[in-house]
Every structure is written in C-alpha cells, then in structure tokens.
Design a protein around this motif. Structure first.
Motif, PDB file in Angstrom:
ATOM      1  N   THR A   1      -3.211  -5.637  -4.882  1.00  0.00           N
ATOM      2  CA  THR A   1      -2.944  -4.196  -4.874  1.00  0.00           C
ATOM      3  C   THR A   1      -1.888  -3.829  -5.910  1.00  0.00           C
ATOM      4  O   THR A   1      -2.035  -2.851  -6.650  1.00  0.00           O
ATOM      5  CB  THR A   1      -2.480  -3.753  -3.482  1.00  0.00           C
ATOM      6  OG1 THR A   1      -3.514  -4.028  -2.528  1.00  0.00           O
ATOM      7  CG2 THR A   1      -2.146  -2.278  -3.450  1.00  0.00           C
TER       8      THR A   1
ATOM      9  N   ASN B   1     -10.164   5.221 -10.083  1.00  0.00           N
ATOM     10  CA  ASN B   1      -9.328   6.132 -10.871  1.00  0.00           C
ATOM     11  C   ASN B   1     -10.094   6.603 -12.090  1.00  0.00           C
ATOM     12  O   ASN B   1     -11.159   6.062 -12.435  1.00  0.00           O
ATOM     13  CB  ASN B   1      -8.038   5.435 -11.323  1.00  0.00           C
ATOM     14  CG  ASN B   1      -8.289   4.295 -12.285  1.00  0.00           C
ATOM     15  OD1 ASN B   1      -8.683   3.201 -11.859  1.00  0.00           O
ATOM     16  ND2 ASN B   1      -8.072   4.524 -13.580  1.00  0.00           N
TER      17      ASN B   1
ATOM     18  N   PHE C   1     -10.323   0.268  -5.628  1.00  0.00           N
ATOM     19  CA  PHE C   1      -9.401   1.140  -6.348  1.00  0.00           C
ATOM     20  C   PHE C   1     -10.221   1.971  -7.337  1.00  0.00           C
ATOM     21  O   PHE C   1     -10.916   1.407  -8.189  1.00  0.00           O
ATOM     22  CB  PHE C   1      -8.350   0.321  -7.092  1.00  0.00           C
ATOM     23  CG  PHE C   1      -7.615  -0.662  -6.221  1.00  0.00           C
ATOM     24  CD1 PHE C   1      -6.446  -0.295  -5.581  1.00  0.00           C
ATOM     25  CD2 PHE C   1      -8.104  -1.950  -6.031  1.00  0.00           C
ATOM     26  CE1 PHE C   1      -5.775  -1.192  -4.761  1.00  0.00           C
ATOM     27  CE2 PHE C   1      -7.440  -2.848  -5.216  1.00  0.00           C
ATOM     28  CZ  PHE C   1      -6.275  -2.470  -4.583  1.00  0.00           C
TER      29      PHE C   1
ATOM     30  N   VAL D   1      -3.194  10.963  -4.855  1.00  0.00           N
ATOM     31  CA  VAL D   1      -3.588   9.711  -4.211  1.00  0.00           C
ATOM     32  C   VAL D   1      -4.291   9.972  -2.880  1.00  0.00           C
ATOM     33  O   VAL D   1      -3.816  10.752  -2.059  1.00  0.00           O
ATOM     34  CB  VAL D   1      -2.360   8.810  -3.965  1.00  0.00           C
ATOM     35  CG1 VAL D   1      -2.793   7.475  -3.370  1.00  0.00           C
ATOM     36  CG2 VAL D   1      -1.592   8.589  -5.260  1.00  0.00           C
TER      37      VAL D   1
ATOM     38  N   LEU E   1      -5.408   7.552   0.224  1.00  0.00           N
ATOM     39  CA  LEU E   1      -5.281   6.205   0.785  1.00  0.00           C
ATOM     40  C   LEU E   1      -6.029   6.148   2.103  1.00  0.00           C
ATOM     41  O   LEU E   1      -5.731   6.907   3.025  1.00  0.00           O
ATOM     42  CB  LEU E   1      -3.806   5.856   0.993  1.00  0.00           C
ATOM     43  CG  LEU E   1      -3.496   4.527   1.693  1.00  0.00           C
ATOM     44  CD1 LEU E   1      -4.103   3.360   0.934  1.00  0.00           C
ATOM     45  CD2 LEU E   1      -1.999   4.347   1.848  1.00  0.00           C
TER      46      LEU E   1
ATOM     47  N   VAL F   1      -2.747  -1.377  -9.034  1.00  0.00           N
ATOM     48  CA  VAL F   1      -2.023  -0.110  -9.185  1.00  0.00           C
ATOM     49  C   VAL F   1      -1.296  -0.057 -10.529  1.00  0.00           C
ATOM     50  O   VAL F   1      -1.246   0.988 -11.187  1.00  0.00           O
ATOM     51  CB  VAL F   1      -1.049   0.088  -8.009  1.00  0.00           C
ATOM     52  CG1 VAL F   1      -0.086   1.228  -8.273  1.00  0.00           C
ATOM     53  CG2 VAL F   1      -1.824   0.346  -6.730  1.00  0.00           C
TER      54      VAL F   1
ATOM     55  N   LEU G   1       0.826  -1.207   0.000  1.00  0.00           N
ATOM     56  CA  LEU G   1       0.000   0.000   0.000  1.00  0.00           C
ATOM     57  C   LEU G   1       0.861   1.258   0.000  1.00  0.00           C
ATOM     58  O   LEU G   1       0.598   2.210  -0.743  1.00  0.00           O
ATOM     59  CB  LEU G   1      -0.928  -0.004   1.215  1.00  0.00           C
ATOM     60  CG  LEU G   1      -2.118  -0.963   1.154  1.00  0.00           C
ATOM     61  CD1 LEU G   1      -2.833  -0.999   2.491  1.00  0.00           C
ATOM     62  CD2 LEU G   1      -3.080  -0.558   0.043  1.00  0.00           C
TER      63      LEU G   1
ATOM     64  N   LEU H   1      -7.290   4.569  -3.046  1.00  0.00           N
ATOM     65  CA  LEU H   1      -7.103   3.192  -2.592  1.00  0.00           C
ATOM     66  C   LEU H   1      -7.818   3.096  -1.246  1.00  0.00           C
ATOM     67  O   LEU H   1      -7.374   3.678  -0.256  1.00  0.00           O
ATOM     68  CB  LEU H   1      -5.616   2.855  -2.418  1.00  0.00           C
ATOM     69  CG  LEU H   1      -4.766   2.590  -3.658  1.00  0.00           C
ATOM     70  CD1 LEU H   1      -4.636   3.839  -4.522  1.00  0.00           C
ATOM     71  CD2 LEU H   1      -3.380   2.109  -3.252  1.00  0.00           C
TER      72      LEU H   1
ATOM     73  N   CYS I   1      -6.957   9.523  -7.772  1.00  0.00           N
ATOM     74  CA  CYS I   1      -7.228   8.101  -7.639  1.00  0.00           C
ATOM     75  C   CYS I   1      -7.302   7.786  -6.150  1.00  0.00           C
ATOM     76  O   CYS I   1      -6.780   8.540  -5.329  1.00  0.00           O
ATOM     77  CB  CYS I   1      -6.176   7.245  -8.338  1.00  0.00           C
ATOM     78  SG  CYS I   1      -4.547   7.301  -7.571  1.00  0.00           S
TER      79      CYS I   1
ATOM     80  N   LEU J   1     -11.098  -4.236  -0.704  1.00  0.00           N
ATOM     81  CA  LEU J   1     -10.216  -3.237  -1.300  1.00  0.00           C
ATOM     82  C   LEU J   1     -10.925  -2.641  -2.508  1.00  0.00           C
ATOM     83  O   LEU J   1     -11.483  -3.386  -3.329  1.00  0.00           O
ATOM     84  CB  LEU J   1      -8.889  -3.859  -1.753  1.00  0.00           C
ATOM     85  CG  LEU J   1      -7.774  -4.064  -0.704  1.00  0.00           C
ATOM     86  CD1 LEU J   1      -8.205  -5.091   0.332  1.00  0.00           C
ATOM     87  CD2 LEU J   1      -6.489  -4.501  -1.389  1.00  0.00           C
TER      88      LEU J   1
ATOM     89  N   ALA K   1       2.642   1.515  -3.278  1.00  0.00           N
ATOM     90  CA  ALA K   1       1.680   1.886  -4.319  1.00  0.00           C
ATOM     91  C   ALA K   1       1.420   3.384  -4.303  1.00  0.00           C
ATOM     92  O   ALA K   1       1.386   4.036  -5.360  1.00  0.00           O
ATOM     93  CB  ALA K   1       0.380   1.118  -4.115  1.00  0.00           C
ATOM     94  N   ARG K   2       1.245   3.933  -3.105  1.00  0.00           N
ATOM     95  CA  ARG K   2       1.019   5.377  -3.024  1.00  0.00           C
ATOM     96  C   ARG K   2       2.208   6.148  -3.587  1.00  0.00           C
ATOM     97  O   ARG K   2       2.032   7.080  -4.378  1.00  0.00           O
ATOM     98  CB  ARG K   2       0.776   5.789  -1.561  1.00  0.00           C
ATOM     99  CG  ARG K   2       0.632   7.302  -1.396  1.00  0.00           C
ATOM    100  CD  ARG K   2       0.153   7.678  -0.020  1.00  0.00           C
ATOM    101  NE  ARG K   2       0.999   7.134   1.034  1.00  0.00           N
ATOM    102  CZ  ARG K   2       0.714   7.246   2.322  1.00  0.00           C
ATOM    103  NH1 ARG K   2      -0.389   7.845   2.722  1.00  0.00           N
ATOM    104  NH2 ARG K   2       1.536   6.748   3.238  1.00  0.00           N
TER     105      ARG K   2
END
Length: 381
Positions: free
Chosen positions: A289, A323, A321, A266, A268, A293, A252, A308, A306, A319, A255-256
């Motif tokens: 994830t 975007n 996601f 982002v 989160l 991503v 996570l 998460l 986007c 989870l 990913a950010r």
C-alpha cells in the motif's frame, strides 16, 4: 476542482477543531491568559486570578464531560457571589465558552440547559455587584443579549460546518462517479473480449483452448471490476474504522491522509475484516500500500479522484488502487523498484501484483492468498 477546494480550508480548520473538541480548550486558554495578564498589570489579589483559572479549566473540559465540567463551572462562577469586591474576576465570561462550543457542535439540548442555568448564575452575580441605588436590570439584559448573540454565532458555525460536510459529501460522490465511469469502461472492454472470443468460436464452429481461456479470464476480470464498481458506489466507503493497530490499518489511514494532503479526492473501501490477516500478511500488504500510494502521488494527476479498495475474503486478500495518470505521462508506466521489491515478496507467499491502464486511468492490483499457508519450494508438510 482545485479552485473549489482552496476556499474551504478555513471551514475545514474550524470543522476539525469542533470535531476534536478543541474549541473550548483554546478559548479557555486565551481567557485564562488574559485574566492572569490583567491581574498582574492591575496588581489585584492573586486569589481572583486563581479562581478565574479554575473556571477556565472547567470550561475547557466541557467537551469531554459536559455534565460534570459544566456543573463545576457553574458552581465556581456562582461562588463569585461570596468573594470580596476587591478581587478582580473575568471568570464570568468562561460561561460563554461552553455555550459557543455546544452550539458549534450542534448539541442544542445541552446548550439550552447551560444557557438557562448560566444566565441565572450571571443574573445573581449582577444583582449582588450592583449598588443599592442602581437598577441591576440593564446588566441582566446585557448578559441576556450577550448569551443570545453567542447562541446565534454557535448556530451559524454549526450551519457552516454542516454545509462543509455536505460539500465534502457531494465532492466525494462526484469523485466516485468519475472513477466509476472509468471502471465502467474497463468492464466494457473486458466484456468486449468475451464477445469477440465467443463470436470467433461461433464462426469456426468449435471453441479453441485459446478462446475458452480468453472468455474465462475476461469474464472473471469483469466480475472483479463490477465488485470494484459497487465498492465505489457504496455510501459509506469513505469511512474506515480502525479497530487494531496492525501495519495495514495504519498504512491505509496514513495513505488516505497523505493523498488528501497532495490534493487527491480519496475513496477508501474495506470489505471484510483486516483481523483475518496474520501480522506478516498485514505487514506485507501495508508495504504494498505504501509503495502504491507513493506511485499515485508521483504519477497521478493531483486534484482528481483515486480509490483504495480492499477486499478480505476467506482465502484471498485483494487490494486495488485506481487513479488518473498525470497529464503528459505515458500510460505504460514501468513498475517502480519499490513495487518490484514487494512483488517479489508477494511471489514468495503465492501472491501477485500487476498494473494496467488506459488513458486517463491506471490500476494497480494485488492478490495474496490468506487461507492455507503457501509452502516454499521443497518444504515438507
């Protein structure tokens, strides 16, 4: 938005250096290098350079141990009163380094104490080094002016860093609002399905199984979407505190950082404790994830929002996601091979993954039971 992000790169660099306590070590290293270079060039005794390097080392440690390192630094420079005049020293300037650093980091009280104490040390050195027939007052005033100048420089940088933080908060809020508007439209569509199914049942005078299934599914979907909306509007959703070193935690945060490097704004949000997951579940959701991503980076529109969103309940981990689709791409994307692979792995654990979207928004949703372990077909309890 792209034009608003690039001019602040220098601000971001300074902010990172200040937050990581790296300003003082960098300045101390530069001063130490200059001290050694001049000492060698002028052929002065090495003892002067050695004590200067010690002063620079103490200055470099003041962000981590301000009281201890700051006191040691003052004591080292105060000892210059007793060294021979033939030793060339620049360690006095090391006293300026923590004054700048504490000012940039907003530690006003520490800076004030250091400024007064170090000014007295410098005044004592000036008084000792000034010939008997010359007044030490101009030298003392010069140091006072220099300390005041760096005091204001530190304050200016602190104000710049705070303005940068404020701009980031405002931009994040704008990004969240953009996502929230998109999810609001999704909620509206789900509720419209509920309304239409209920209206059909009313006109027929009887509710069919299909209509009831539609109402149930769309209502549950709306409740989920409203949770996402609330997660986006939470003030502290941009912060994830890593408490363990499990795969989902790492993924996570990576990913950010990866999304931000590619220009995405982002959000989160983590609700619940990631420690509720087993190592296998965490590894599986970390893989999901990573793939999701990678899809966002490949198909998402850069310089847009986007999100998460992670929710860990007693029996279910979810989870989401969200975007925006890259301009010119079809909203009906085929699931990637990587996501297809993790979807199969999710299915083996009773989980599911699906994607949906309508221009310009795309949603990938993952659900994994984490309560009672799911037994494979044919497995005896």
């Amino acid at each position: 938005m792209a034009h608003g992000r690039r001019p602040t790169q220098m601000n971001h660099l300074v902010t990172r250096l200040v937050e990581r306590g790296q300003v003082e070590p960098i300045l101390a290293a530069l001063l130490a290098g200059l001290t050694v270079t001049l000492n060698l060039a002028l052929g002065k005794p090495w003892q002067g350079a050695a004590i200067d390097v010690l002063a620079c080392a103490a200055a470099a440690l003041t962000p981590r141990w301000p009281r201890i390192a700051g006191t040691v630094l003052g004591a080292i420079v105060a000892s210059y009163v007793f060294i021979p005049e033939s030793w060339a020293t620049l360690g006095e300037y090391a006293l300026i380094i923590p004054i700048i650093g504490t000012g940039m980091s907003g530690r006003s009280r520490t800076r004030a104490v250091m400024s007064v104490a170090y000014f007295l040390v410098l005044a004592a050195n000036i008084w000792r080094d000034t010939p008997a027939d010359v007044s030490p007052i101009p030298g003392v005033i010069a140091w006072a002016v220099l300390i005041a100048a760096f005091w204001f420089i530190g304050s200016a940088f602190a104000a710049m860093i705070e303005a940068s933080h404020a701009a980031q908060r405002a931009e994040l809020l704008r990004q969240r609002q953009a996502l929230a508007r998109g999810i609001h439209d999704t909620v509206a569509r789900s509720l419209t399905r509920v309304t239409m199914a209920a209206e059909r049942s009313r006109l027929r005078g009887v509710a069919t199984e299909t209509d009831l299934a539609t109402i149930s599914e769309a209502a549950a979907r709306s409740a989920d979407e409203l949770r996402w909306l609330m997660a986006l509007l939470e003030e502290d959703t941009e912060t994830l505190t890593v408490t363990t070193n499990d795969p989902l935690d790492r993924t996570l945060n990576e990913a950010r950082q990866d999304l931000e490097r590619h220009g995405f704004g982002v959000t989160l949000s983590v609700t619940g404790s990631l420690s509720a997951l087993t190592s296998g579940q965490s590894e599986l959701l970390g893989s999901v994830t990573g793939e999701a991503v990678a899809n966002i980076i490949k198909h998402g529109q850069p310089d847009t929002a986007c999100a998460l969103l992670v929710e860990i309940g007693d029996e279910l981990a979810e989870l989401v996601f969200v975007n925006q689709i890259r301009t010119g791409e079809s909203p009906h994307q085929e699931i990637s091979l990587g996501l297809e692979s993790v979807r199969q792995r999710l299915g083996e654990q009773g989980g599911e993954l699906y994607q949906e979207g309508s221009p310009p928004q795309w949603i990938t949703r993952v659900r994994l039971p984490i309560g009672t372990p799911v037994q494979a077909p044919g497995q005896v309890a």
